[in-house]
Every structure is written in C-alpha cells, then in structure tokens.
Design an enzyme around this catalytic site. Structure first.
Site, PDB file in Angstrom:
ATOM      1  N   ILE A   1      10.753   5.372   1.787  1.00 14.77           N
ATOM      2  CA  ILE A   1       9.775   6.228   2.476  1.00 14.77           C
ATOM      3  C   ILE A   1       9.703   5.867   3.957  1.00 14.77           C
ATOM      4  CG2 ILE A   1       7.361   6.971   2.510  1.00 14.77           C
ATOM      5  CD1 ILE A   1       7.236   6.012  -0.480  1.00 14.77           C
TER       6      ILE A   1
ATOM      7  N   ASN B   1       5.774  -3.444  -9.177  1.00 17.79           N
ATOM      8  CA  ASN B   1       5.883  -4.634  -8.336  1.00 17.79           C
ATOM      9  C   ASN B   1       4.535  -5.335  -8.285  1.00 17.79           C
ATOM     10  OD1 ASN B   1       8.532  -4.168  -7.613  1.00 17.79           O
ATOM     11  ND2 ASN B   1       8.016  -3.162  -5.696  1.00 17.79           N
TER      12      ASN B   1
ATOM     13  N   LYS C   1      15.532  -6.303   8.512  1.00 16.37           N
ATOM     14  CA  LYS C   1      14.934  -5.053   7.996  1.00 16.37           C
ATOM     15  C   LYS C   1      14.405  -4.192   9.132  1.00 16.37           C
ATOM     16  CE  LYS C   1      13.704  -6.420   3.454  1.00 16.37           C
ATOM     17  NZ  LYS C   1      12.727  -6.912   2.504  1.00 16.37           N
TER      18      LYS C   1
HETATM   19  O1  C5P Z   1      13.530  -2.886   2.268  1.00 21.02           O
HETATM   20  P1  C5P Z   1      12.209  -3.389   1.815  1.00 21.02           P
HETATM   21  O2  C5P Z   1      11.735  -2.723   0.545  1.00 21.02           O
HETATM   22  O3  C5P Z   1      12.069  -4.851   1.714  1.00 21.02           O
HETATM   23  O4  C5P Z   1      11.253  -2.951   3.004  1.00 21.02           O
HETATM   24  C1  C5P Z   1       9.900  -3.163   2.956  1.00 21.02           C
HETATM   25  C2  C5P Z   1       9.194  -2.139   3.800  1.00 21.02           C
HETATM   26  O5  C5P Z   1       9.671  -0.820   3.516  1.00 21.02           O
HETATM   27  C3  C5P Z   1       7.727  -2.085   3.481  1.00 21.02           C
HETATM   28  O6  C5P Z   1       7.075  -1.702   4.656  1.00 21.02           O
HETATM   29  C4  C5P Z   1       7.644  -1.014   2.398  1.00 21.02           C
HETATM   30  O7  C5P Z   1       6.361  -0.429   2.318  1.00 21.02           O
HETATM   31  C5  C5P Z   1       8.679  -0.034   2.880  1.00 21.02           C
HETATM   32  N1  C5P Z   1       9.354   0.694   1.784  1.00 21.02           N
HETATM   33  C6  C5P Z   1       9.184   2.059   1.612  1.00 21.02           C
HETATM   34  N2  C5P Z   1       9.845   2.722   0.618  1.00 21.02           N
HETATM   35  C7  C5P Z   1      10.673   2.050  -0.217  1.00 21.02           C
HETATM   36  C8  C5P Z   1      10.863   0.675  -0.062  1.00 21.02           C
HETATM   37  C9  C5P Z   1      10.178   0.022   0.941  1.00 21.02           C
HETATM   38  O8  C5P Z   1       8.412   2.669   2.362  1.00 21.02           O
HETATM   39  N3  C5P Z   1      11.304   2.718  -1.162  1.00 21.02           N
END
Ligand code: C5P
Length: 403
Positions: free
Chosen positions: A314, A217, A344
């Site tokens: 996570i 990303n 979210k």
């Molecule tokens: O659902 P989304 O990916 O948009 O959510 C963003 C938030 O979730 C951010 O704080 C990101 O660090 C965390 N996140 C995570 N593990 C993932 C995806 C997102 O901790 N697999």
C-alpha cells in the site's frame, strides 16, 4: 541529532486549576488529578463546598502534591487572598465535574466562593465538564446557561451519554478523565499541521484462510493510534484506516476499519485524495491465501498445503502516485535496523521512515525509534509512544513542503 528540548512534553510545567463542584462524578476528579499530574501538570485543586462533601481536599492534596483549596478566605494564604495568589500564572482552569448549580453561577457571573471567584477573575482559558442527571441537563435553564458559557468563549467538554448514578440512562455523564486530559493536551499542542489532511494506517491485517482461521501479524496498533492522536492535536484533519484492534478512538480522528490488506488498500485509496501526509504504521501481511474457503476446513490428520500470493504494498503504491502526499513508512526489524530501514526508505522512495527494533516497541507503551530522512539518521530517546508520536509529527511538519 535533532533537538527536541523545546517540544512541550504533554502538560509539563502547565499550572492547571482543577475545579471540583458537587456531584457524584467528583470521585472521578481524583483520578483526573492523578492523570493530569502524570502528564506533567502542576495541579491545584479547588473544591466548592458541595464538591468537598463528596471527596475530601486531602485526597487531592495527596494526588497533586499541592495544597487543595475550598472556601474563599483560607488560613495559610499568607500575603494576600487565595484567588489572587492562586490566580497568578494559571495556564487553564478545568471544572470537572461542573454541576448544574455551578454552571448557573458561572453563567450569571456569581463569585460567592473561591472557585467561582477564580473563574470570574481569570485571564486563562476555562474548560467545563458538565455532570448531572439527564433531566437537569435537558432543562431549558441549563441549556440556556450552557449556551451563555459557550458564547463567553468557555469550552464545554461533554457531557457523555450512558448509565447515570441515579439509575437512568441519557446525556449527563462527565467525560472520562482520559478524554478530559486529551482536550487539554490538544489545546496546548502547537498547531503544526493546521489545514493539513493526514491519512494513517495502523494495527495488523488479517488474511482469512476459512471463516474462522487466518494469518496475521503481531501489532498492538498503539504506535499508529498515538500518531493519529498527535496529528489531530496538531490541528490536522485525520483519517485512520485501522486493522482489528480494540483501542479507543482518539479525539478528532475519523476511523474506518479494514480487516485484510486488500480492504485496507481500498480504504486508503478512498481517503487519499487531498491528503498532504500518508503515514503507514500498519503491520500489513505480506501474503494472503490464494483462496479463502467458504466453509471451515475440516481436520483430517493429514498435512495441509496452503498457497499464498503477495499482497499489494500500500505504502509503495501511494508513494508512486504522480503527486504523492508526504509519505512516512515504518519498519520494525529484529536486527541490522539502520541497513534495513534505510534500504526500505530508498526502495519505496520515501522522504521519511521510522525504524525500531522489535524488542524495543512491540506491544508496549514505550518505544525507541530512529527517524531516517534525506538529512540522515536521527535517533530519538526512549519515551512513551505519545511523546515519540509528537516528535515524529514535529519532524514531518518541518519537512513538509509549504501549502
Ligand atoms: O516492506 P515492509 O513491509 O517492511 O515495509 C514496512 C512499511 O510498509 C510500513 O510502513 C508498512 O505499513 C508499509 N506496508 C504497506 N503495505 C504492505 C506492506 C507494508 O503499506 N503490503
């Protein structure tokens, strides 16, 4: 809208005396004067005679916008002695570079020029950044003097190890201007997170397809690193689980690197016991290839089909722990920020989420964010990421349950 007018912006309004003693590192003091000024400090340079032989007072006057001082009895100090006039309302004295000679004078309480007199007559904290040749630093006399300064409550910043102007390598280099600014920022920052442990994620993850390829990303890691620095300055114990970025390690932060989402998850769960706050800033890849090829996939000219599986979330997993830390999420959206961000926050059951539009923050040094929490939506003014980070820390500290 939250009121942040009371948040001290960096070193704004702080009167800092920058002492420059003799040494080749004096050229870096010019850069330091500039950096301190950029942080809002009111910088007054005071050079020893030897310091002024390396860099002229005029350089510091141009950079600080204030008169630079050298000797003890100066013309132009109307109505009194310069060490008294200058001494009024000083928030800190930073001597950088501090030569072996100046350190020796400080340790014995000499007051035979303006800078040493100011140091002796001070009512403010004194920071000293030694800079000298390796042998001079290692000499028992210097070590004795440094121990004396430390016992007197003077903060010793550095020195660093590395290549020296004399061609040798070892301890004795002056800390870089950024690190010195950081020490002052940390000193003046309100200790809002004292006694707290904060775990953060930052940067991108990289999901390998084969030994040389992968999906990732776009994420500079700057916001996460700025937050880690702000938490450390606020007095927290900080563990930063970082994706692959080439950013300098902020002072007071313990960093572990993690490449893939699975590695990041492992490092986060290793760090999370005892954490009061978890801030997930990392741009974690939502998917990873089902398999990583052991060898480089050869070009065949034919279309390639890869299968992906979802990565664990996570943040959602940490927030779902029986006794979760205070969890803060981030959401970078390309549109409909309010709806997606608040959605979210609720879906992951977070007390707080920070949202921004991609166009506002990605990769740059500034950001425009909105904080979402149980009390509503709080837009922050556009600002450098370090300043945005301080405001986020302040909001976290306000919402954090008492210890
Ligand atoms: O659902 P989304 O990916 O948009 O959510 C963003 C938030 O979730 C951010 O704080 C990101 O660090 C965390 N996140 C995570 N593990 C993932 C995806 C997102 O901790 N697999």
């Amino acid at each position: 809208m939250l009121d942040y007018t009371h948040v001290i912006d960096g070193l704004r309004g702080r009167k800092i005396v920058l002492g420059v003693s003799g040494g080749i590192a004096a050229y870096k003091a010019a850069e330091l004067a500039r950096a301190l000024k950029r942080l809002g400090a009111d910088v007054h340079a005071v050079l020893t005679e030897a310091g002024a032989s390396f860099v002229t007072p005029l350089t510091f006057e141009a950079l600080s916008g204030n008169r630079a001082w050298t000797a003890l009895q100066e013309e132009g100090a109307k109505g009194g002695m310069p060490h008294i006039i200058l001494g009024r309302g000083i928030d800190a004295i930073l001597v950088a570079p501090a030569s072996a000679n100046f350190i020796a004078r400080l340790a014995t309480g000499f007051a035979n020029d303006l800078l040493s007199t100011l140091c002796l007559a001070r009512e403010c904290p004194l920071f000293v950044a030694p800079a000298m040749n390796r042998q001079m630093w290692e000499n028992p006399a210097t070590q004795r003097n440094i121990a004396t300064l430390a016992a007197d409550g003077i903060a010793i910043l550095g020195p660093a190890a590395g290549e020296q102007a004399c061609g040798e390598t070892g301890l004795g280099r002056m800390l870089e201007p950024d690190a010195l600014c950081d020490a002052l920022l940390a000193f003046f920052a309100p200790k809002l997170l004292a006694g707290r442990k904060v775990v953060l994620t930052a940067g991108p993850t990289f999901e390998a397809i084969d030994p040389v390829r992968g999906i990732t990303n776009a994420s500079s890691g700057k916001m996460g690193y700025a937050l880690a620095a702000a938490c450390a300055r606020a007095g927290a114990e900080v563990v930063l689980v970082s994706g692959s970025v080439a950013l300098p390690l902020p002072a007071g932060v313990q960093r572990v690197f993690a490449t893939s989402a699975l590695q990041m998850r492992e490092e986060v769960f290793a760090a999370i016991p005892g954490a009061d706050v978890f801030i997930a800033v990392a741009a974690v890849a939502d998917y990873r290839p089902v398999e990583t090829a052991l060898h480089k996939i050869k070009k065949s000219g034919e279309p390639v089909h890869l299968e992906f599986v979802p990565n664990p979330d996570i943040l959602a997993e940490v927030a779902a722990l029986p006794q979760p830390p205070f969890c803060v999420g981030f959401a970078a959206e390309s549109r409909d920020l309010d709806a997606y961000a608040e959605g979210k926050r609720r879906a992951k059951r977070l007390p707080m989420l920070v949202g921004n539009l991609l166009a506002d923050g990605l990769g740059g040094d500034e950001n425009t964010v909105v904080i979402y929490d149980d009390e509503g939506r709080h837009p922050l003014p556009r600002a450098p990421k370090a300043f945005v980070a301080r405001q986020i820390v302040e909001r976290i500290a306000n919402l954090l349950p008492a210890n």
